[in-house]
Design a protein around this motif. Sequence first.
Motif, mmCIF file in Angstrom:
data_model
loop_
_atom_site.group_PDB
_atom_site.id
_atom_site.type_symbol
_atom_site.label_atom_id
_atom_site.label_comp_id
_atom_site.label_asym_id
_atom_site.label_seq_id
_atom_site.Cartn_x
_atom_site.Cartn_y
_atom_site.Cartn_z
ATOM 1 N N VAL A 106 0.836 -1.200 0.000
ATOM 2 C CA VAL A 106 0.000 0.000 0.000
ATOM 3 C C VAL A 106 0.872 1.252 0.000
ATOM 4 O O VAL A 106 0.644 2.186 -0.781
ATOM 5 N N TYR A 107 1.884 1.263 0.881
ATOM 6 C CA TYR A 107 2.800 2.410 0.911
ATOM 7 C C TYR A 107 3.527 2.566 -0.422
ATOM 8 O O TYR A 107 3.723 3.685 -0.910
ATOM 9 N N ARG A 108 3.957 1.438 -1.009
ATOM 10 C CA ARG A 108 4.671 1.485 -2.286
ATOM 11 C C ARG A 108 3.812 2.155 -3.355
ATOM 12 O O ARG A 108 4.286 3.023 -4.089
ATOM 13 N N ALA A 109 2.545 1.755 -3.412
ATOM 14 C CA ALA A 109 1.634 2.357 -4.391
ATOM 15 C C ALA A 109 1.445 3.849 -4.119
ATOM 16 O O ALA A 109 1.396 4.664 -5.054
ATOM 17 N N VAL A 145 -3.216 6.755 0.820
ATOM 18 C CA VAL A 145 -3.404 5.327 1.116
ATOM 19 C C VAL A 145 -4.174 5.061 2.402
ATOM 20 O O VAL A 145 -4.319 3.908 2.803
ATOM 21 N N VAL A 146 -4.675 6.103 3.044
ATOM 22 C CA VAL A 146 -5.415 5.914 4.295
ATOM 23 C C VAL A 146 -6.579 4.941 4.139
ATOM 24 O O VAL A 146 -6.775 4.057 4.980
ATOM 25 N N PRO A 147 -7.402 5.041 3.071
ATOM 26 C CA PRO A 147 -8.515 4.082 2.943
ATOM 27 C C PRO A 147 -8.045 2.634 2.885
ATOM 28 O O PRO A 147 -8.645 1.755 3.522
ATOM 29 N N ALA A 148 -6.984 2.366 2.128
ATOM 30 C CA ALA A 148 -6.479 0.996 2.019
ATOM 31 C C ALA A 148 -5.923 0.505 3.349
ATOM 32 O O ALA A 148 -6.142 -0.646 3.737
ATOM 33 N N LEU A 149 -5.228 1.361 4.074
ATOM 34 C CA LEU A 149 -4.704 0.975 5.383
ATOM 35 C C LEU A 149 -5.850 0.677 6.344
ATOM 36 O O LEU A 149 -5.783 -0.266 7.134
ATOM 37 N N GLY A 150 -6.903 1.476 6.265
ATOM 38 C CA GLY A 150 -8.058 1.250 7.120
ATOM 39 C C GLY A 150 -8.725 -0.086 6.846
ATOM 40 O O GLY A 150 -9.191 -0.770 7.769
ATOM 41 N N ASN A 151 -8.766 -0.475 5.589
ATOM 42 C CA ASN A 151 -9.338 -1.779 5.245
ATOM 43 C C ASN A 151 -8.554 -2.918 5.877
ATOM 44 O O ASN A 151 -9.125 -3.927 6.292
ATOM 45 N N TYR A 152 -7.249 -2.753 5.965
ATOM 46 C CA TYR A 152 -6.433 -3.803 6.586
ATOM 47 C C TYR A 152 -6.626 -3.856 8.097
ATOM 48 O O TYR A 152 -6.472 -4.912 8.707
ATOM 49 N N VAL A 153 -6.963 -2.724 8.700
ATOM 50 C CA VAL A 153 -7.283 -2.739 10.129
ATOM 51 C C VAL A 153 -8.522 -3.592 10.373
ATOM 52 O O VAL A 153 -8.561 -4.422 11.296
ATOM 53 N N ILE A 154 -9.531 -3.414 9.538
ATOM 54 C CA ILE A 154 -10.755 -4.210 9.677
ATOM 55 C C ILE A 154 -10.475 -5.684 9.399
ATOM 56 O O ILE A 154 -10.985 -6.574 10.087
ATOM 57 N N ALA A 155 -9.639 -5.948 8.392
ATOM 58 C CA ALA A 155 -9.272 -7.334 8.101
ATOM 59 C C ALA A 155 -8.514 -7.959 9.270
ATOM 60 O O ALA A 155 -8.724 -9.132 9.606
ATOM 61 N N MET A 156 -7.675 -7.169 9.909
ATOM 62 C CA MET A 156 -6.926 -7.666 11.056
ATOM 63 C C MET A 156 -7.863 -7.991 12.218
ATOM 64 O O MET A 156 -7.689 -8.995 12.917
ATOM 65 N N LEU A 157 -8.881 -7.146 12.401
ATOM 66 C CA LEU A 157 -9.883 -7.414 13.436
ATOM 67 C C LEU A 157 -10.532 -8.770 13.208
ATOM 68 O O LEU A 157 -10.698 -9.564 14.149
#
Length: 216
Positions: A106-109, A145-157
């Motif tokens: 995500v950061y790379r993109a 990339v905040v939206p994509a990072l947020g999606n991974y937080v939910i996936a981690m949950l």
Amino acid sequence: MKWDWNAVADFMPHFWDGLLVTLQILVIGSVISFVLGLVWALLMRVPARWVTWPVGAITEFIRNTPLLVQLFFLFYVMPEWGLSFSALTTGVVGIGLHYSTYTMQVYRAGIEAVPVGQWEAATALNLPLRRTWSAVILPQAIRRVVPALGNYVIAMLKDTPILMAITVLEMLGEAQLFAREQFQFTEPLTVIGVAFIVISYLASLALRALERRLAH
């Protein structure tokens, strides 16, 4: 089948214990994944192949092996090498490390999406490399990339219940333990399902608020 509110009341102390563990996993794991993911992304931009090749190999290996296998390795194999941690610590590190390989992409993109003109402007101003990254490139990249990072937080949950495999009693672990002891499964598992929905929804609201704030 009857819904037993007394069972819900009896389960709630266990629920709060499990919720606290789940939130600890989520918050600390997210911090690890965000920080380490950024480190991976920056290392992959180093011109030296002796840096990028091992970083790429490590992250590809982590991303392409199941999280459960990694948790078993950290919890059961690493102690044989002299590295032993509590189940909760192992779980937090494991899930943070696993998701760092996704946040790296995500950061790379985000970094690659920063216009070339921004790099050229920083060079024209003769900004040091560290200043270019900290003041020009990363703020713009992270905002994208905040939206994509947020999606991974939910996936981690949603992945926190996997930590039951190494004896971590998060929400679902507490629900299963209570259900087996009391022979009542409907109430605790329903409470846990609702809790996951509520936490995911609140996380989504927080993410949207952060997006709006960064947009201004």
